[in-house]
Design a protein around this motif. Structure first.
Motif, mmCIF file in Angstrom:
data_model
loop_
_atom_site.group_PDB
_atom_site.id
_atom_site.type_symbol
_atom_site.label_atom_id
_atom_site.label_comp_id
_atom_site.label_asym_id
_atom_site.label_seq_id
_atom_site.Cartn_x
_atom_site.Cartn_y
_atom_site.Cartn_z
ATOM 1 N N ARG A 110 0.827 -1.199 0.000
ATOM 2 C CA ARG A 110 0.000 0.000 0.000
ATOM 3 C C ARG A 110 0.869 1.260 0.000
ATOM 4 N NH1 ARG A 110 -5.365 0.605 0.852
ATOM 5 N NH2 ARG A 110 -6.041 2.763 1.208
ATOM 6 N N GLU A 114 1.069 3.935 -3.128
ATOM 7 C CA GLU A 114 0.728 5.343 -2.924
ATOM 8 C C GLU A 114 1.909 6.239 -3.275
ATOM 9 O OE1 GLU A 114 -0.400 5.257 1.131
ATOM 10 O OE2 GLU A 114 -2.534 4.872 0.723
ATOM 11 N N TRP A 137 -9.614 1.617 -2.771
ATOM 12 C CA TRP A 137 -8.634 2.651 -3.108
ATOM 13 C C TRP A 137 -9.336 3.860 -3.726
ATOM 14 C CZ3 TRP A 137 -3.161 2.489 -2.734
ATOM 15 C CH2 TRP A 137 -2.654 1.318 -2.179
ATOM 16 N N ALA A 141 -6.691 4.392 -8.650
ATOM 17 C CA ALA A 141 -6.244 3.002 -8.626
ATOM 18 C C ALA A 141 -6.881 2.193 -9.752
ATOM 19 C CB ALA A 141 -6.578 2.374 -7.278
#
Length: 747
Positions: A110, A114, A137, A141
């Motif tokens: 994650r 990001e 998300w 995404a």
């Protein structure tokens, strides 16, 4: 070499592995021991790393190999490296990631995803990082996942593409984009999980909203790709009867089911937003959805027409007689086929072509299906059937143009299989054997053999056998013949095609009795399914030549007579000429018939030799010493077609016809200038033109066949008249007669 690779070139690793295995290790044990030693050493190194170093190593291992250093460095900026540990090494990455628990790995993925998005890394890389994460998300995404899936699909990494499309479907997504993504998922599943692909298409067909006509038609179309025609027929019948009796006009964004869904630009992924071209049957392919149209009846008619057409294509391919179906789906024909129903006309074109009834009407129906009104959806399967009809009518240029468009529209997906198979069939009929081999290779890449249904796989094998037979590759031919087939292959019309190709292969190997039996079984299956056109499978004339070789002349004559009547009823010049050539070879003294049949074949095929013609010439080569007709056919082929892919192999034993090279012609000096000579005084080019003219071809046709200008043809004929001492075209046949072959410079 395997052990050196397992030890990563480190002698210390190899020594430790040998000590673990004992004094007499085998290769597999030593290889496994090397990997164990390396794992232990990497794990030991991990325990000595600092926190920042471990962070650097984990991020690099998560990115995987192939990521450029400039991009990877943006995610690990400020972190120290780990000398001696290469995160691009799969074993190192495996140890690093498995040393983390699932919670740590999820947090790392994650954070890295990001960070990659925030730093502006390519969406393909971001999507790969998101593939193993859970849903929930932000909107960016979904776009990254779709881009990564499209990239994997273009690289033919089918399993990775399927996983990415499945992951994208777990995010919030709009209805139209969801349908487009499901269709793209099914396309890649065709190549790696065919049963799952069928389930995906059935899901779209059963659950799409009433307004999603284009998506439902696309899903129905895809159900026919693998060739599970019986299951597809039942599903299409149910869809036909469940189609709403009234239906709102088509609205919303057009869905292009032949392409992967592009990024949406928003979290709801509105989906592909390109409007369809004005001609869905053009080279852009079958994918375009119709624009909004007024009136509910028109929309309903279009959907039901497409479903009914696909239903009857599946029924015909499965070999199901119409009288045995009880699905209450109206067959196209009669009052149901008009200019407003191009989809039904496409099916009618194919059904009339295989029946061999009316060539002109079949051509009109096929062209109507391939060039419909703006906004009319014609499924790819129907377009392929229409293009195959044009191949049987010998409109080769038009068929090639349409199939090229379909192949381009479906490139990189399993749904390209049928256009590629149809184009390979076209190449075999027009003598472009290398192109046929290329398309057959591409076909197996986009839809491997294990993805084909058992009832349709024989067609692929038949095309392979015909290509190998025509190119004389006997060793490869035997490998294809001996390759196993799954149970259930004998059902469906594709088995008749394989029987025909196998019969030719057995005949070339001297197994005449087995070949005759296969051809008669092929004929029984064709007649039972209504396939009576000899342009599709000329099994009768092939069986006649074999029966003649066994001394059964009465049976051979009856077979040829029936095929000649069927070929003349259909009216395609190439089919008629091929039957006439094979009929002439049954009579040893039919030299004129054989000569003219070869010339007619050359003209009908636009200056090339089809695979069928090449195989017939091989048969003639095997009998040329005992049959003047066979010799005449070979001489005619040598006169008009040198350098165009023909050779006489006769099972690999016959020599190719001797031909003087261009240098030899130049060394021989200019031709004699005196008039009143024989055909031997003509140049090779003049003799080819004269032969075609003597067989009744006009100057324009001769120019097209020989790829020269009409003016050049006229000059060759003028010089020919002067050299032969004649004054008109009508005298050419008498002067040339049988002497042309005797004195031709290519004999």
């Amino acid at each position: 070499m395997l052990v050196a690779a397992a030890a990563a070139g480190d002698p210390a690793v190899l020594l430790a592995a040998v000590r673990r295995c004992g004094p007499h290790p085998d290769l597999d044990r030593l290889n496994a021991a090397c990997r164990e030693v390396r794992r232990d050493r990497v794990a030991e190194r991990l325990a000595d790393l600092s926190g920042p170093q471990l962070r650097w190593l984990r991020v690099r291992a998560l990115l995987g190999p192939g990521v450029p250093e400039r991009l990877a460095g943006r995610l690990t900026h400020g972190l120290p490296g780990c000398p001696g540990l290469d995160p691009a090494d799969p074993l190192v990455a495996e140890v690093v990631l498995t040393a983390m628990d699932s919670t740590e790995r999820a947090a790392l993925r994650r954070h890295t995803a990001e960070a990659a998005h925030d730093k502006g890394l390519p969406p393909v890389l971001v999507g790969r990082l998101l593939s193993a994460t859970g849903p929930g998300w932000p909107g960016w995404a979904l776009d990254a996942l779709l881009v990564a899936a499209a990239s994997a699909r273009a690289e033919r990494r089918w399993e990775a593409a399927a996983a990415l499309y499945s992951r994208a479907l777990s995010e919030p997504i709009g209805d139209e984009a969801r349908l487009a993504t499901l269709l793209a998922l099914g396309d890649v599943q065709l190549s790696c999980a065919p049963e799952a692909a069928d389930r995906t298409f059935r899901t779209v067909l059963r659950t799409a909203a009433d307004s999603a006509v284009a998506a439902r038609i696309a899903a129905a179309d895809r159900l026919l790709v693998r060739g599970d025609d019986e299951a597809a027929r039942r599903e299409l019948a149910a869809a036909y009867h469940h189609a709403p009796a009234t239906q709102p006009s088509w609205t919303g964004t057009a869905i292009d089911p032949t392409a992967a869904p592009p990024p949406s630009g928003t979290g709801t992924a509105a989906g592909p937003a390109t409007a369809p071209p004005s001609r869905t049957g053009s080279a852009t392919g079958p994918a375009a959805a119709p624009p909004s149209r007024a009136g509910t009846a028109t929309a309903l008619t279009a959907e039901r027409a497409a479903l009914a057409a696909l239903y009857w294509l599946a029924a015909d391919r499965a070999g199901t007689p119409p009288e045995l179906t009880c699905d209450r789906v109206p067959a196209p024909g009669g009052a149901t086929v008009d200019s407003a129903d191009p989809v039904g006309r496409g099916v009618m074109a194919w059904r009339e072509a295989v029946a061999g009834e009316d060539l002109d009407r079949a051509r009109r129906h096929a062209l109507a299906a391939l060039d419909p009104e703006a906004g009319v959806v014609v499924p790819a399967a129907v377009q392929v059937a229409a293009a195959r009809t044009l191949t049987l009518t010998e409109d080769f240029a038009t068929a090639e143009h349409r199939l090229n468009g379909l192949v381009e529209a479906t490139r990189g997906a399993g749904s390209a299989a049928w256009p590629l198979a149809a184009r390979a069939e076209l190449w075999l009929r027009t003598g472009r054997l290398d192109d046929a081999e290329r398309d057959l290779h591409d076909l197996r890449q986009c839809l491997p053999e294990q993805s084909w249904h058992a009832g349709t796989l024989p067609r692929l094998r038949a095309l392979q056998l015909m290509q190998l037979l025509a190119t004389g590759r006997r060793r490869k031919l035997r490998a294809v013949l001996d390759a196993p087939l799954p149970p259930g292959c004998e059902r469906g019309i594709a088995w008749a095609q394989l029987l025909y190709a196998r019969a030719l292969a057995e005949a070339a190997d001297g197994q005449v009795d087995a070949a005759v039996g296969m051809l008669h079984e092929c004929g029984r299956r064709c007649l039972a399914a209504g396939y009576r056109n000899p342009a599709l499978l000329p099994w009768r004339s092939q069986a006649a030549m074999l029966e003649h070789g066994r001394g059964r002349d009465a049976e051979a004559a009856a077979l040829v007579r029936a095929e000649r009547l069927a070929a003349e009823r259909w009216g395609a010049a190439g089919a008629v000429a091929l039957t006439e050539l094979r009929a002439s070879l049954l009579h040893a003294d039919a030299t004129t018939r054989a000569d003219r049949a070869v010339v007619a074949l050359w003209a009908a095929m636009r200056g090339s030799w089809s695979a069928e013609t090449l195989l017939t010439l091989e048969r003639a080569a095997a009998r040329r010493r005992s049959s003047p007709a066979a010799g005449a056919a070979l001489r005619a082929a040598g006169r008009i077609g040198p350098g165009n892919g023909w050779s006489v192999r006769a099972g690999g034993k016959g020599p190719a016809p001797a031909r003087k090279s261009a240098a030899a012609h130049r060394d021989a000096g200019p031709p004699p200038a005196e008039t009143g000579g024989g055909p031997g005084t003509l140049s090779a080019a003049q003799l080819r033109v004269a032969e075609l003219a003597a067989n009744g071809l006009p100057n324009a046709a001769i120019a097209e066949i020989l790829d020269i200008t009409k003016r050049t043809v006229e000059l060759h004929l003028s010089n020919t008249y002067r050299r032969l001492g004649i004054t008109s075209r009508a005298q050419l046949s008498d002067v040339l007669g049988g002497a042309a072959g005797e004195h031709s410079p290519v004999c």
